[in-house]
Each structure stands twice: as C-alpha cells, then as structure tokens.
Design a protein around this motif. Sequence first.
Motif, mmCIF file in Angstrom:
data_model
loop_
_atom_site.group_PDB
_atom_site.id
_atom_site.type_symbol
_atom_site.label_atom_id
_atom_site.label_comp_id
_atom_site.label_asym_id
_atom_site.label_seq_id
_atom_site.Cartn_x
_atom_site.Cartn_y
_atom_site.Cartn_z
ATOM 1 N N ILE A 128 0.846 -1.206 0.000
ATOM 2 C CA ILE A 128 0.000 0.000 0.000
ATOM 3 C C ILE A 128 0.886 1.263 0.000
ATOM 4 N N GLU A 129 2.011 1.212 0.718
ATOM 5 C CA GLU A 129 2.937 2.359 0.709
ATOM 6 C C GLU A 129 3.457 2.606 -0.708
ATOM 7 N N PHE A 130 3.759 1.503 -1.409
ATOM 8 C CA PHE A 130 4.212 1.580 -2.792
ATOM 9 C C PHE A 130 3.124 2.197 -3.681
ATOM 10 N N VAL A 131 1.887 1.742 -3.476
ATOM 11 C CA VAL A 131 0.756 2.284 -4.246
ATOM 12 C C VAL A 131 0.620 3.787 -3.976
ATOM 13 N N GLU A 132 0.735 4.160 -2.701
ATOM 14 C CA GLU A 132 0.580 5.575 -2.337
ATOM 15 C C GLU A 132 1.659 6.435 -2.997
ATOM 16 N N SER A 133 2.878 5.884 -3.052
ATOM 17 C CA SER A 133 3.956 6.674 -3.666
ATOM 18 C C SER A 133 3.735 6.805 -5.176
ATOM 19 N N MET A 134 3.247 5.754 -5.796
ATOM 20 C CA MET A 134 2.943 5.811 -7.231
ATOM 21 C C MET A 134 1.809 6.797 -7.488
ATOM 22 N N LYS A 135 0.825 6.772 -6.582
ATOM 23 C CA LYS A 135 -0.343 7.643 -6.728
ATOM 24 C C LYS A 135 0.095 9.108 -6.640
ATOM 25 N N LYS A 136 1.036 9.366 -5.722
ATOM 26 C CA LYS A 136 1.521 10.728 -5.545
ATOM 27 C C LYS A 136 2.175 11.245 -6.828
ATOM 28 N N SER A 137 2.974 10.383 -7.459
ATOM 29 C CA SER A 137 3.692 10.859 -8.646
ATOM 30 C C SER A 137 2.812 10.904 -9.886
ATOM 31 N N MET A 138 1.862 9.977 -10.018
ATOM 32 C CA MET A 138 1.047 9.894 -11.246
ATOM 33 C C MET A 138 -0.350 10.463 -11.101
ATOM 34 N N GLY A 139 -0.817 10.499 -9.851
ATOM 35 C CA GLY A 139 -2.208 10.905 -9.625
ATOM 36 C C GLY A 139 -3.181 9.773 -9.857
ATOM 37 N N LEU A 140 -2.650 8.531 -9.953
ATOM 38 C CA LEU A 140 -3.526 7.365 -10.164
ATOM 39 C C LEU A 140 -3.027 6.171 -9.328
ATOM 40 N N PRO A 141 -3.954 5.370 -8.787
ATOM 41 C CA PRO A 141 -3.537 4.199 -7.990
ATOM 42 C C PRO A 141 -3.158 3.022 -8.895
ATOM 43 N N MET A 142 -2.146 3.248 -9.748
ATOM 44 C CA MET A 142 -1.783 2.239 -10.734
ATOM 45 C C MET A 142 -0.331 1.828 -10.503
ATOM 46 N N VAL A 143 -0.108 0.495 -10.408
ATOM 47 C CA VAL A 143 1.256 0.009 -10.157
ATOM 48 C C VAL A 143 1.591 -1.114 -11.132
ATOM 49 N N PRO A 144 2.884 -1.316 -11.417
ATOM 50 C CA PRO A 144 3.240 -2.459 -12.263
ATOM 51 C C PRO A 144 3.232 -3.757 -11.452
ATOM 52 N N ASP A 145 2.728 -4.829 -12.044
ATOM 53 C CA ASP A 145 2.750 -6.158 -11.432
ATOM 54 C C ASP A 145 4.205 -6.548 -11.188
ATOM 55 N N ILE A 146 4.504 -7.025 -9.977
ATOM 56 C CA ILE A 146 5.889 -7.326 -9.610
ATOM 57 C C ILE A 146 6.531 -8.321 -10.569
ATOM 58 N N LYS A 147 5.762 -9.352 -10.978
ATOM 59 C CA LYS A 147 6.346 -10.400 -11.815
ATOM 60 C C LYS A 147 6.414 -10.030 -13.283
ATOM 61 N N THR A 148 5.358 -9.374 -13.811
ATOM 62 C CA THR A 148 5.272 -9.211 -15.267
ATOM 63 C C THR A 148 5.338 -7.763 -15.722
ATOM 64 N N GLY A 149 5.138 -6.839 -14.794
ATOM 65 C CA GLY A 149 5.175 -5.430 -15.165
ATOM 66 C C GLY A 149 3.883 -4.883 -15.737
ATOM 67 N N VAL A 150 2.856 -5.739 -15.907
ATOM 68 C CA VAL A 150 1.588 -5.231 -16.452
ATOM 69 C C VAL A 150 0.937 -4.288 -15.438
ATOM 70 N N ALA A 151 0.108 -3.386 -15.956
ATOM 71 C CA ALA A 151 -0.489 -2.363 -15.091
ATOM 72 C C ALA A 151 -1.629 -2.925 -14.252
ATOM 73 N N LEU A 152 -1.601 -2.611 -12.950
ATOM 74 C CA LEU A 152 -2.670 -3.025 -12.034
ATOM 75 C C LEU A 152 -3.276 -1.795 -11.365
ATOM 76 N N TRP A 153 -4.590 -1.737 -11.337
ATOM 77 C CA TRP A 153 -5.313 -0.673 -10.617
ATOM 78 C C TRP A 153 -5.561 -1.192 -9.205
ATOM 79 N N VAL A 154 -5.179 -0.454 -8.198
ATOM 80 C CA VAL A 154 -5.400 -0.914 -6.829
ATOM 81 C C VAL A 154 -6.624 -0.209 -6.258
ATOM 82 N N ASP A 155 -7.630 -1.027 -5.990
ATOM 83 C CA ASP A 155 -8.933 -0.600 -5.496
ATOM 84 C C ASP A 155 -8.798 0.472 -4.407
ATOM 85 N N GLN A 156 -9.526 1.570 -4.555
ATOM 86 C CA GLN A 156 -9.485 2.643 -3.570
ATOM 87 C C GLN A 156 -10.622 2.537 -2.553
ATOM 88 N N ARG A 157 -11.434 1.498 -2.694
ATOM 89 C CA ARG A 157 -12.559 1.283 -1.766
ATOM 90 C C ARG A 157 -12.300 0.016 -0.985
#
Lengths: 395, 183
Positions: free
Chosen positions: B20-49
């Motif tokens: 979640i800390e990683f998601v928060e840092s990504m959100k801060k820089s991009m303005g979106l709760p989107m992170v790369p999948d650790i194994k494959t790098g594909v984009a994942l949206w992390v539920d905000q609810r």
Amino acid sequence: MRNVAIVGTGHSKFGVRNDVSMSELAWEAIKEALDEAGLEQKDIEYFIVSNTGGWSSEPLPAVVIGEYSKLVPKGTVRVEAACASGSAAVKLAYDMVASGHVDIAMAIGIEKMNESPTPIVVEFIGRAGNYFWEFENFGLTFPGYYALHATAYMSKYGATEEDLCKVAVKNHYYGARNPKAQFQREITVEKCMSSRYIAWPLKLYDCCPITDGAAAVILAGEEKAKELTDSPIWIAGIGSASGTSNMSKRGTFSSLEAAVVAAKMAYKEAKINPDNPVKYIDVANVHDCFTIAELMAYEDLGFAKRGEAVDWIRNDQTYIGGKIPVNVDGGLKAKGHPIGATGEGMIAELTRQLLSRVEKDRQAPIKNGYALAHNIGGTGHYAYVTILSLSKPMR
Amino acid sequence: MSGEKKTQKELTDEEMKKFIEFVESMKKSMGLPMVPDIKTGVALWVDQRELNVRFVIGVERLKPFFNGLADGKVLATKCKICGEIYFPPQVDCPKCRKSDVEWIELSKEGTLVTYTQINVKPYSFSHYDDYIVGIGKLPEGVNVTAWVRESDPKKLKVGMKIRLEVVKREPEGYYVYEWVPVE
C-alpha cells in the motif's frame, strides 16, 4: 428430450492473468467458441455464466461479460456450484436445449482469483462448506478439508505421501505439454516430497494453484448441430448430486459419496456399464484439486476398485498407454483451477480430445469415442459427471 | 512461540502495508492508484474502496446450545417424535416436519475419525500457531468437528480415544468445544 451436441469450445490460457480484466479474459474464451461454431452473438439464445467470486471485484459477472461481449439483450444468469459451477452451467444449458426451449445456448466459465491476495483467497475458499459450524471456530481451509480425506484414505488403504505425489508428477508431466496450462514444467516425486506442508499431510505440490481463467462451450439441438458442423460432440449423459455442507455429517472420508451417485446417473443415461466404465471411456478429466481427490475419483467413478487407486498410480495406469488416461491436460493441479471455469475447461478439453485435436504428445488414442468429466464442487458438496460421445446417443 | 517467530498475520500485514505504501507513492507521482505487477510489469489498478465484512447471525433458537457451552456442556437436539439426534443442533426436524425437539447433553468420550493440521491459515486465523482440526465420532452416532489439543499430527492416530471439552478460545475469549487426546 432431444439430443444435444457441443458445436463450439473456447479455452483461455490459465494462470495468473493480471494482464487482462475479467471481461477481457472471458472474451478470449467466448470469441474462440463463437469462431469455432461459426456463430454470431445474435445466434446465442441464452448464456449462462459460471463464477464463484468473492475474491474478484465484479459481483454480477454475467451482465458485465454480456455487455462487453455483445451478448446483451439475451437472457442470462450467473450460477454457483463452487468448483463445479462450470459443469452446472453446462448442465443448465443442456437442459434448456434438450427441452427445446432454445436451440443454441452457451455456458461461459470465468474466474479471476488473483484480484485478491492469497490469504484472502484462502479465507474465501475455507468459508465454503458450512461457515458457521466449521469455519467460524475451527478455521478449516480447502487443503484442510481434503487433508481430512487424505488422512482417512491413507490410514484405511496404506497409501503414502509419495503415492499422492505421483499424481502431481503425472499431472505436471502433461501440463508441461499443454500450452494453456498454468504450470508447464515437470516435477519429481522428490521435489513434491520436499515441499512444505499446506495442510498436513498435503504439501504444496499436492495442491492446485490459485488460477485466473475462462472457458466456454456452445450447445445446440440435434438439427441445428448438424447444420453447423460435421463433427458434433454429443452429450451422452449427465449425473449430478450433492453432499452435506458439514464434513462431520459424511458417512465416509475415503470417498466422496456425491461423486458415486452422480457417476451412476451419468453411466445409466449414457448406457455405459457401471461395473466396467474403463472399457468404454477413452479419456477422463477428474477433479484433482488435491492429489488425494484424484485417487478417490478413480474409485468413485468405478475405474478402480476400492483401495486400488494406489496401485494404479504406482503403476502409471492413468498415463496415456495405461488403463485409462486421466487429466492429460495437466488437470486442476497443473493446468490450473479457475473455480468457475474449471467445468467448461474440462468439457472443452475433452471435446478436443475426442476430435483428436490436442497436442500430439498428450492426445489420448480415441477408440470407443467416449470421454468423461468428473467435476466436484466444494469437498463433495456438489458433484457433476458429464459423459461426451463421438457418436449420437440412441434415445 | 510469539516473540521469536512472526505469525502469518504479522507477515501478511507487513507485506500488505509495504504494498500500500508503494501504491501511495505511485499515486503521488502519477495521480492514479496504478502500479506495475511485480512479476510481469503489467499495469494493475489498486482498489481505492475497502470493504470490511463481519456478519451478524441469528442464533435465538439455538440459545440453549450456547448457554450450555457456558456451563461446560456440549448439547445436541433430539426430535421427540422420531428420535433423530442433530449435531450441529437444529430445532426443525425435516424428517417429521415438526419442530418438537429436546436438548440433550452429548457424551464426552469419542474416537478420532480423521484429522489434519492447518499450516497455511486463512487470514482471520493467521494469528494462531498451526492448529489441528479433527472429526470425532460419539456413541450417539454423531460426528463433531473441532480443534484437537495437540501440536504434532504424527502423535495422533485414526481410531484413538478422544474427549470433548469446552474451553475458552483465546485471544478472542469465547467458549468453544475442543477434542483432547486421552491415550
């Protein structure tokens, strides 16, 4: 009741499918099935979506997938029979077509388990069964429920942890030959034996993985099927049964009673001698969510006598070339187990086996033209046995 | 045990916190709760609810059972008409289609039918050490699923004598029944 045939199948790659959304994953299977059948969405008169869910974000997957795939405004429903949801969807589609209510129906299985972290998925599956009396206080897990069977079976028949591992080795052997499988690598008994306990005496390699996947099957009535294809695969018989929600209410733990009932029904409908089904069936997919489940399936289906499944696995009787090839797609163990899509996945696989369309090194020799899918929901809570046939059933 | 080794819950919570800390840092820089999948790098949206679920279950008709636990007894129901014994207890007899049952105390001595040890635990059980779950048979003909007071499954055997006891489950602090090996 009229004859019903499978006229199209679709099967996504199973695995951790973080690369796609639920709708995109379902579409992979739906598109393939429509293409195979040479049909358009408007030709599908009703679609049934099997999905267990809880771990995934969409609570109404049928309508979400319907919209994405342009199946709207056709009638739909989402069905749940736990890990047998897919076979339940096929049965309902079969009943609708057999009754003449519709000519063409589609069963679509979809599960997106990796939308939640593993401990939460373990929690969801553990809650399946009887929440209040078995989970709330005792925290059983799915490996745990099957481990209760493993302990009982091993104690009764002298099976060992090595014997269980041999099931995993076989299914990984075939998974390594199936490009749709989650695990496409072989393992050894030693590797399995040295893996950590998940629910004693079951170890990591005794357990199927957490899987995302989709599969679809299109069914048509006899006349329509003949218009659509030269090679229909017929549904010769379906048996279904249920078991008690509380494990404690079962009469035995070395067998799944519901599977025995479902198998008898299916054999009767398909006119297969229940005392010697191996004589008729060229290839079978059985519900090997855990290695012990595959051994019990050999016996519950009447392939092997009680207690003899151990000898079967010790002597490679369920590899191609043995008495009957079982799970030559890798099974739930290696192909993966996307809960709601497993049933359609089995039916799609067996359809392709009967048509001799799968990869050469895992193609079963087709002699009698029968294939069997044994799909269990929960720990014997639901049981579906579906028999497919190359030749049209005599009614 | 705790103190030296972290529970599965502590490990999961730490891992989730890091994520979640990683998601928060990504959100801060991009303005979106989107992170790369650790194994494959594909984009994942992390539920905000976030959804927390805790069910409220009606037990009015089973009150004698729970009051029995508080008195150290494990009760079942017995249909006054056909004699069928129900465990888990139920006050409706679907055989007779009547709801005329009496509450009976179950025997304590039983035999172990089967058992397992839960090593990988569900999240809501992940604060416990590995626990053993067994199914025991009582002379009344009913089976009871419960934890078995033993930490090594190799010390147990199918068919061994076990005894049903009411205990307080800690750290939650509520009454529940448990099997205790007597051999």
